[in-house]
Design a protein around this motif. Structure first.
Motif, mmCIF file in Angstrom:
data_model
loop_
_atom_site.group_PDB
_atom_site.id
_atom_site.type_symbol
_atom_site.label_atom_id
_atom_site.label_comp_id
_atom_site.label_asym_id
_atom_site.label_seq_id
_atom_site.Cartn_x
_atom_site.Cartn_y
_atom_site.Cartn_z
ATOM 1 N N ILE A 111 -8.877 -3.481 -2.832
ATOM 2 C CA ILE A 111 -9.610 -2.520 -2.108
ATOM 3 C C ILE A 111 -9.781 -2.978 -0.683
ATOM 4 C CG2 ILE A 111 -12.139 -1.654 -1.717
ATOM 5 C CD1 ILE A 111 -12.269 -1.490 -4.688
ATOM 6 N N VAL A 112 -9.525 -4.133 -0.628
ATOM 7 C CA VAL A 112 -9.772 -4.597 1.214
ATOM 8 C C VAL A 112 -8.565 -4.013 1.818
ATOM 9 C CG1 VAL A 112 -9.692 -6.640 2.661
ATOM 10 C CG2 VAL A 112 -11.038 -6.656 0.517
ATOM 11 N N SER A 113 -7.288 -4.125 0.941
ATOM 12 C CA SER A 113 -5.872 -3.724 1.382
ATOM 13 C C SER A 113 -6.069 -2.104 1.708
ATOM 14 C CB SER A 113 -4.672 -3.882 0.363
ATOM 15 O OG SER A 113 -4.552 -5.368 0.331
ATOM 16 N N LEU A 114 -6.655 -1.469 0.671
ATOM 17 C CA LEU A 114 -6.719 -0.031 1.015
ATOM 18 C C LEU A 114 -7.423 0.317 2.244
ATOM 19 C CD1 LEU A 114 -6.589 2.710 -0.470
ATOM 20 C CD2 LEU A 114 -8.962 2.289 -1.486
ATOM 21 N N TRP A 115 -8.574 -0.431 2.507
ATOM 22 C CA TRP A 115 -9.495 -0.161 3.437
ATOM 23 C C TRP A 115 -8.696 -0.670 4.852
ATOM 24 C CZ3 TRP A 115 -14.420 -2.823 1.495
ATOM 25 C CH2 TRP A 115 -14.929 -1.988 0.510
ATOM 26 N N ALA A 116 -8.006 -1.509 4.897
ATOM 27 C CA ALA A 116 -7.151 -2.164 5.936
ATOM 28 C C ALA A 116 -6.126 -1.168 6.372
ATOM 29 C CB ALA A 116 -6.724 -3.554 5.726
ATOM 30 N N GLY A 117 -5.720 -0.214 5.161
ATOM 31 C CA GLY A 117 -4.290 0.588 5.468
ATOM 32 C C GLY A 117 -3.011 -0.405 5.203
ATOM 33 N N HIS A 118 -3.273 -1.345 4.746
ATOM 34 C CA HIS A 118 -1.974 -1.882 4.105
ATOM 35 C C HIS A 118 -1.298 -1.376 2.977
ATOM 36 C CE1 HIS A 118 -3.796 -5.977 5.645
ATOM 37 N NE2 HIS A 118 -3.280 -5.347 6.809
ATOM 38 N N ALA A 119 0.008 -1.260 2.823
ATOM 39 C CA ALA A 119 0.668 -0.610 2.029
ATOM 40 C C ALA A 119 0.422 -1.513 0.571
ATOM 41 C CB ALA A 119 2.288 -0.716 2.098
ATOM 42 N N ALA A 120 0.708 -0.815 -0.681
ATOM 43 C CA ALA A 120 0.750 -1.441 -1.748
ATOM 44 C C ALA A 120 1.620 -2.571 -1.981
ATOM 45 C CB ALA A 120 0.640 -0.413 -3.030
ATOM 46 N N ASP A 121 1.262 -3.665 -2.401
ATOM 47 C CA ASP A 121 2.381 -4.940 -2.630
ATOM 48 C C ASP A 121 2.895 -4.815 -3.962
ATOM 49 O OD1 ASP A 121 0.271 -6.040 -4.217
ATOM 50 O OD2 ASP A 121 -0.529 -7.189 -2.571
ATOM 51 N N THR A 122 3.597 -5.936 -4.111
ATOM 52 C CA THR A 122 4.175 -5.821 -5.417
ATOM 53 C C THR A 122 3.434 -6.087 -6.684
ATOM 54 O OG1 THR A 122 4.676 -8.309 -5.033
ATOM 55 C CG2 THR A 122 6.447 -6.593 -4.537
ATOM 56 N N SER A 171 0.262 3.823 -8.256
ATOM 57 C CA SER A 171 -0.653 4.721 -9.343
ATOM 58 C C SER A 171 -2.037 4.020 -9.258
ATOM 59 C CB SER A 171 -0.098 4.973 -10.853
ATOM 60 O OG SER A 171 0.109 3.696 -11.288
ATOM 61 N N VAL A 172 -2.060 2.537 -9.491
ATOM 62 C CA VAL A 172 -3.236 1.935 -9.349
ATOM 63 C C VAL A 172 -3.901 1.986 -7.760
ATOM 64 C CG1 VAL A 172 -4.204 -0.436 -9.144
ATOM 65 C CG2 VAL A 172 -2.692 0.215 -11.081
ATOM 66 N N TYR A 173 -2.960 1.932 -6.851
ATOM 67 C CA TYR A 173 -3.499 2.167 -5.270
ATOM 68 C C TYR A 173 -4.139 3.804 -5.253
ATOM 69 C CZ TYR A 173 -3.327 1.232 -0.458
ATOM 70 O OH TYR A 173 -3.536 1.076 0.896
ATOM 71 N N THR A 174 -3.337 4.450 -5.658
ATOM 72 C CA THR A 174 -3.970 5.967 -5.610
ATOM 73 C C THR A 174 -5.067 6.162 -6.355
ATOM 74 O OG1 THR A 174 -1.609 6.750 -5.349
ATOM 75 C CG2 THR A 174 -3.304 8.268 -6.006
ATOM 76 N N HIS A 175 -5.399 5.429 -7.398
ATOM 77 C CA HIS A 175 -6.552 5.393 -8.163
ATOM 78 C C HIS A 175 -7.926 5.093 -7.374
ATOM 79 C CE1 HIS A 175 -9.414 5.098 -11.403
ATOM 80 N NE2 HIS A 175 -9.499 3.876 -11.139
ATOM 81 N N LEU A 176 -7.617 3.746 -6.802
ATOM 82 C CA LEU A 176 -8.620 3.150 -6.102
ATOM 83 C C LEU A 176 -8.875 4.024 -4.769
ATOM 84 C CD1 LEU A 176 -7.432 -0.485 -6.186
ATOM 85 C CD2 LEU A 176 -9.286 0.741 -7.399
ATOM 86 N N GLU A 177 -7.875 4.756 -4.325
ATOM 87 C CA GLU A 177 -8.194 5.323 -3.007
ATOM 88 C C GLU A 177 -9.008 6.563 -3.407
ATOM 89 O OE1 GLU A 177 -5.267 7.160 0.492
ATOM 90 O OE2 GLU A 177 -4.512 6.970 -1.582
ATOM 91 N N HIS A 178 -8.858 7.281 -4.649
ATOM 92 C CA HIS A 178 -9.794 8.297 -4.906
ATOM 93 C C HIS A 178 -11.052 7.762 -5.541
ATOM 94 C CE1 HIS A 178 -5.713 10.463 -4.050
ATOM 95 N NE2 HIS A 178 -6.586 11.549 -3.751
ATOM 96 N N ASN A 179 -11.258 6.918 -5.820
ATOM 97 C CA ASN A 179 -12.445 6.262 -6.603
ATOM 98 C C ASN A 179 -13.469 5.928 -5.510
ATOM 99 O OD1 ASN A 179 -14.370 5.125 -8.101
ATOM 100 N ND2 ASN A 179 -12.989 4.405 -9.514
#
Length: 413
Positions: free
Chosen positions: A374-385, A390-398
């Motif tokens: 979630i910290v990566s999402l807020w910072a605008g970092h790309a999803a890492d390995t 799909s998980v990243y997108t789920h967190l973005e909309h949750n």
């Protein structure tokens, strides 16, 4: 083409073989003449000059620098051998270069082969094209200095594909490059000169600038190869001496407390912007797009590329930011000049630069136990390995989960 020593030895061996065949097999009169002529070639090859003897016409080879000075429409043909000029040594000792292009005969001569080649290129540039070509507009002359070519490359290739802030940063590095090597010919600039320029920047403790200048020069020269201006880039072996880059240092809790106190006691627009960046993790260039709605700070990511889909991002308003919003004029900080924002940082957050406010936000999130994804999402970092799209997108909309995690962002000062 000049025959090498190894090729001459191979030809001599071939003649010896033919002579052995001659001793064992009856040959016709014409075949005898061929053997005699081959022997004559060997005698000519053993003479001091490759231009002596009756078989003196050879292909005239041109260097990359010489080809680069030819008309653009002929460069590729000369490089690939589609068009070939021939050189011969005349009885008076002078060198004659001859070539026929599109039915036009070009011939020059000089006692020096180098001078003859220069005259040939000059005559090639001054030759009249065929009637069908004459009716067309002449191609624009290619810029020859690093300054001219890089300016054209930036305007035509880079400007349409990058955001304004990125392009302005390219111009900063362009000016640094031009101040040192801008007036050098793009054909003649040597790797040693470029390496010396890079080394000088490093010696002035400007290694990050040296790295960016190298990247910009390498990209420009790579395009020049594609553009058929040069055959190979001089950047292939250029190195930036090793440099330990300074990692961002987060503000101490005392420094953070001092900044918040300054906000409460002083309505300075820059302090307002610093505190807002501190508790949202925004980049300075993202301030202009900020909007607060339904408990979230909405913005446009600065990492998007021009012409590509806009990347919106949202960060929940934290418990640390909420009570300070009454001290911050959102519309005013959106208009702040980002260069002045950087300059005034030395006054208000000594020993730190503006990007370290963002680094402080990420560090505090980790210290408060907020999920790394979630910290990566807020910072605008790309999803890492370690995190699928799909998980990243789920967190973005949750949004509920994000608000729950942001409640952890609370600590005493």
């Amino acid at each position: 083409m000049i025959i090498t020593k190894e090729e001459k030895e191979l030809l001599q061996q071939a003649i010896l073989l033919l002579q052995k065949i001659y001793l064992q097999i009856d040959l016709s009169e014409q075949e005898d003449m061929h053997i005699a002529r081959a022997n004559k070639i060997i005698m000519d090859l053993n003479s001091p000059s490759v231009f002596d003897g009756p078989f003196c016409t050879q292909n005239c080879t041109f260097t990359d620098k010489e080809i680069a000075k030819m008309p653009k429409e002929y460069r590729k043909s000369f490089r690939t051998g589609k068009i070939t000029a021939h050189v011969r040594r005349k009885p008076n000792g002078s060198y004659e270069i001859r070539c026929q292009i599109d039915g036009r005969k070009i011939s020059v001569a000089s006692k020096s082969l180098t001078t003859a080649k220069i005259r040939f290129v000059e005559k090639l540039n001054g030759a009249q094209p065929p009637a069908a070509v004459t009716q067309q507009a002449e191609p624009a002359a290619q810029p020859v200095t690093v300054r001219e070519y890089m300016k054209k490359w930036l305007e035509v290739v880079k400007k349409p594909t990058v955001k304004e802030n990125s392009y302005n940063q390219y111009l900063v590095y362009y000016n640094i490059i031009c101040s040192a090597i801008g007036d050098k010919s793009i054909f003649e600039l040597k790797p040693f000169e470029i390496q010396e320029f890079i080394n000088n920047l490093v010696s002035e403790d400007k290694t990050p600038t040296a790295e960016q200048c190298k990247i910009l020069l390498a990209a420009m020269y790579e395009y020049a190869v594609i553009d058929d201006i040069i055959e190979k880039s001089p950047m292939l072996k250029i190195k930036v001496p090793h440099h330990e880059s300074k990692e961002g240092i987060p503000l101490t809790y005392e420094e953070e407390k001092d900044l918040v106190e300054k906000l409460k006691n002083n309505g300075d627009i820059y302090i307002q912007a610093y505190v807002f960046m501190l508790y949202t993790g925004l980049r300075r260039s993202e301030l202009a797009s900020v909007e607060i709605k339904d408990g979230f700070v909405n913005l446009i990511s600065a990492k998007g590329r021009k012409g590509y889909k806009i990347k919106p991002r949202s960060v929940p308003v934290s418990p640390m930011l909420q009570p300070l919003l009454s001290y911050i004029d959102i519309e005013s900080i959106k208009e702040v000049n980002i260069n002045k924002l950087t300059a005034y940082a030395k006054k208000y957050i000594k020993l730190h630069h503006t990007h370290e406010l963002r680094h402080t936000f990420i560090t505090r999130c980790q210290e408060c136990g907020i999920r790394r994804e979630i910290v990566s999402l807020w910072a605008g970092h790309a999803a890492d390995t370690s995190m699928t799209t799909s998980v990243y997108t789920h967190l973005e909309h949750n949004k509920e989960l994000q608000i729950k995690e942001m409640k952890k962002f609370h600590y005493p000062l």
